[in-house]
Write a protein that holds these residues in place. Sequence first.
Motif, short mmCIF file in Angstrom:
data_model
loop_
_atom_site.label_atom_id
_atom_site.label_comp_id
_atom_site.label_asym_id
_atom_site.label_seq_id
_atom_site.Cartn_x
_atom_site.Cartn_y
_atom_site.Cartn_z
N SER A 21 -0.04 5.39 -10.35
CA SER A 21 1.16 4.70 -10.80
C SER A 21 2.26 5.71 -11.06
N ALA A 116 11.01 -0.26 1.63
CA ALA A 116 9.74 -0.22 0.90
C ALA A 116 8.63 0.28 1.80
N ASN A 117 7.62 0.89 1.18
CA ASN A 117 6.40 1.33 1.86
C ASN A 117 6.66 2.35 2.96
N ASP A 149 8.48 2.42 -3.27
CA ASP A 149 8.12 1.14 -3.88
C ASP A 149 9.03 0.04 -3.33
#
Length: 288
Positions: A21, A116-117, A149
């Motif tokens: 995280s 994202a990603n 993210d």
Amino acid sequence: MLHDHDDHDLGFRHDLPRLVSRRSLLALFGGVGAVALTGLPASALECIALPWETAGPYPADGSNVRSGQVVNALTQEGVIRTDLRPSFGTLTPVAEGVQLDLELTLVNADGCTPLANHAIYIWHCDTTGLYSLYDTPDANYLRGVGISDAEGKVRFTTIFPGCYDGRWPHIHFEVFENAEKAVSGDASLLTAQIALPHDISADVYAADSRYSNGTSNLGRITIATDMVFRDNSEAEVAQQTLAVTGSPTGPLAGTVTIPIDRTASRSTSGGRPAGAPPSGNPPPMPGK
């Protein structure tokens, strides 16, 4: 230990399930550095597509060979990480220097929408301008990959880079559509560099003796004469300059938005030189 192109079952694929995280950072003033450089409003600088730049001589991304060995950190276990200061895999040295917490935002230049990603691989020199796996072959610190993210954000903890003779202080990066494409050697969506702001660079180098040559080297270069940044427009330089807050003794926090033109030519313009440190050719790569 160095790996060749046949080691694609390691690195990203090994690390993807282990992504940790991302921790929260201090609130940053994203447009302050850019406004100071150009006088343009911050909103006008958020989606200026960054120009392609050279990856330089020390990318360790599988694109160069030294002494018969392909240098590829991207295939090594542990390369996807947030803290770039320790070495990873089988190597153990840890980089010293003023802590720098980075927040990079990847966006599509067409519409300024988050990407994202996506995978971004960054690497930079240590406090005196040396690069791991090349100048310091027993270390692979100050290199790593992050995955964006939902807001296109990627966060790293690293050190403030030094300034070696002949180059403006900078951070290299490559952006890939996803982690799998990066490890398989697919061409990046963007290869470019982040410029560091002058004043905080000068303050860090003056305040910390570990940056022993930083003050003298910074005094011999301007961003307008730098071999990589000099042919960029004022707005492009503003867009690719890190906005930094915090004390010169650290920790520092830096943020930059990286707009990517997905239709751009995948090459540098004008045949830019590689931008190697003044020592010239890299030292010989040690055997396995």
